[in-house]
Structures are given as C-alpha cells and as structure tokens.
Design an enzyme around this catalytic site. Structure first.
Site, mmCIF file in Angstrom:
data_model
loop_
_atom_site.group_PDB
_atom_site.id
_atom_site.type_symbol
_atom_site.label_atom_id
_atom_site.label_comp_id
_atom_site.label_asym_id
_atom_site.label_seq_id
_atom_site.Cartn_x
_atom_site.Cartn_y
_atom_site.Cartn_z
ATOM 1 C CB SER A 167 -0.874 -3.534 -11.701
ATOM 2 O OG SER A 167 -1.247 -4.582 -10.651
ATOM 3 C CG ASP A 205 -1.253 1.103 -13.508
ATOM 4 O OD1 ASP A 205 -0.618 2.061 -13.929
ATOM 5 O OD2 ASP A 205 -1.364 0.898 -12.239
#
Ligand code: G3H
Ligand code: 13P
Ligand code: ZN
Length: 312
Positions: A50, A83
């Site tokens: 992420s 992500d």
C-alpha cells in the site's frame, strides 16, 4: 519462477473455481511468512504493497524483499501489486519501479473521473507490461488517510460495470458487496451479510472477467481472544465468515485481499510472547513465532478459504 502479472493466475482461478490470496506486506517477516506457506502448499500468490507500506518500509526495500522471496520460492508464481494506488503518479512510480500489477483506486470519485484516471493508468501500465485493477463502489473502513463511514459506503452498481471495464481497459475489477477494511466489519449483534446477488449480476455482465474482493479478513476470534487476554483491547472485532469467502471464490472472485488478519496474527503472537517472557528483549525471539503465526494463518486460508493449494 520470475515475477509474474496476475493474468494467467486469474484465468486459472476463474476456470478452477478458486481465488488467489492477495496479502499485504510491510516487513521481512510478513514477506517470509506468506511466501513460505505458499511455497510449501504450491500456491500462487499476490504480494501487495500500500501507499502506507511504501512510506513505512521504503519502495526499494519492499521490491528487494519480494525479489528475495522469489529466489527462495522458485516453484510458485508471485505477483507484486500496488494496493489502493491513489493517483497516476504513485502507479507510475510502481510501474517504473518493478511492480507487475497496480491498483488505481478512484472509487471515491464520480464515475466519469474514476474512468478517466483508471484509463490513464491502464494506458501507461499496458505499455510497460503491467496489469491494472480498478474499483467501482466504495467500501467502508479505514485505510491510511482515507476513512469511509458505513453510511458513506456504497455497493457497486452492476449496471455500471460493462461501461467501466470497456472504457478503462482494466484487467480486473474490485467491487463493493458488503466487505470492509479493518477489524470491525459488522456492528456487534448483527448478522454478517454479503450481497451475492450483486456479485452474480456483475459476473453475468462481465463473463470470465476477474473480480476482486477487498476487506476480506475474517478476524479469527482465536487471535482476538489472545490479544484481549494478553493486555490488548479489541472488543467487538468481527470479520467476514470464511464460508462466505469460499462461496465468493467459487464464483467470479479471483483475488481476495487480506491484511488485517496478518496484523492480528502478529499482534496476538507478540502479546502472548511478552506476557510469557517479560525479560526477553531480542527481537528475533518474538518475531520468530510472529512470523510462524503469519505462515500458519496464510496456510489455513489457502487450504480452507481460497482453495489455491496445488494450483501454482
Ligand atoms: O486496504 C488497506 C490495507 O489494509 C492497507 O492498509 O493503508 O494501512 O497499509 P494501510
Ligand atoms: P482487510 O482489512 O479485511 O484485511 O482488507 C485488506 C484489503 O482490502 C487490502 O486492500
Ligand atoms: Zn483494500
């Protein structure tokens, strides 16, 4: 096997009625725990990073740790995925920086803007051999700096999906059917529910197209209990029942995202360890069982939820 895109993985998963686990990685122990389980069970895997992971661990460290995992797990396909990419620039940095897959998350934007941003990422990604996941519909929960309340979340509208996929050219689509991010997915006392009717409708409109489920941790109650018994405070933590995820994996869902369960496995293990060994202070002592807890949890998912064992 070298780093791969998700194209082949998802094709096999769709046809085989199973899903590939997409696990978030933030440090070496997490990368090792996940990939050791996948190697032992001969399972494909998506390792996802992420914006927060890149800020915490640094892009180069994460890429090199995944490359090391690929060297150590020669028999399984591994994809490295961004992500919740928030914008074109972040996606470009990951495409240029060794990822094989990116997500552009324009799910909080109006449809036309979401399409515009996703299309721009797809054009750049495809020109560089990288695949793209996009999202329609909004999940509740907290990620990094985005906090979406249950009231502001919205299910995916099946009538939008064909236009979205055609106009953007994305390779997979994340949809909102009632899952949410984090460890508190349903109000205490309420019955967990997913909108399988929306999933079915989407699948009919996009035959053979891979669907992604975010927010798919099950929040195993044994971890919650251990955390609470050893000084933690996580009342009412509830996840998605495993049988619902199994059902989704048999349908059009080819990628199931799991992060919170990794966090819970590690935290439960470390809390228990510190309670039993208050005099220990070597991180290797408590990170070793924590890494094993991640490995055991991932092995359980592969065998009992995803069905991806033996599919590498
Ligand atoms: O969907 C969000 C993932 O759990 C990543 O969480 O943004 O805190 O790294 P993070
Ligand atoms: P969980 O918080 O349910 O693990 O979801 C993770 C996720 O969707 C990562 O994109
Ligand atoms: Zn997510």
């Amino acid at each position: 096997m070298a780093l791969v895109t998700t194209t082949e993985m998802f094709k096999k998963a769709y046809e085989g009625g199973y899903a590939v686990g997409a696990f978030n990685v933030n440090n070496m122990e997490i990368v090792q725990g996940i990939t050791e389980a996948c190697q032992e069970l001969n399972s494909p895997v998506v390792l996802q990073v992420s914006k927060g992971a890149r800020a915490y661990a640094n892009h180069n460290y994460l890429v090199k740790m995944v490359e090391a995992a690929i060297m150590n797990c020669p028999d399984i396909p591994i994809a490295l995925h961004l992500d919740h990419g928030p914008d074109f620039e972040t996606c470009k940095a990951c495409i240029d920086g060794g990822f094989s897959s990116v997500m552009i998350d324009g799910s909080s934007l109006p449809l036309e803007e979401n399409i515009k941003m996703a299309k721009q990422v797809v054009e750049y990604a495809h020109a560089h051999g990288v695949v793209v996941e996009a999202e329609l519909g909004t999940l509740a929960g907290v990620e990094d700096d985005v906090n979406v309340s249950a009231e502001d979340s919205s299910y995916t509208r099946p009538e939008d999906v064909q236009e979205f996929v055609e106009k953007t050219g994305c390779d997979s689509l994340a949809i909102a059917i009632g899952t949410s991010h984090g460890a508190y997915k349903f109000k205490p006392g309420t019955k967990p529910q997913l909108r399988f009717d929306i999933l079915e409708d989407v699948a009919k409109r996009l035959p053979g197209f891979p669907i992604v489920l975010h927010g798919s941790s099950s929040v195993p109650q044994e971890f919650v209990k251990k955390i609470n018994e050893h000084g933690g405070k996580m009342p009412d933590a509830i996840g998605i029942p495993e049988e619902m995820l199994r059902e989704a994996a048999k349908m059009a869902v080819c990628k199931i995202n799991i992060d919170s369960d990794i966090r819970l496995a590690i935290t439960a293990s470390i809390r228990e360890y510190f309670d039993a060994h208050p005099d220990h202070f070597d991180p290797r002592q408590y990170l070793k069982p924590a890494r094993q807890a991640v490995k055991d949890m991932v092995a359980h998912k592969i065998k009992n939820v995803l069905g991806s064992d033996g599919k590498a």
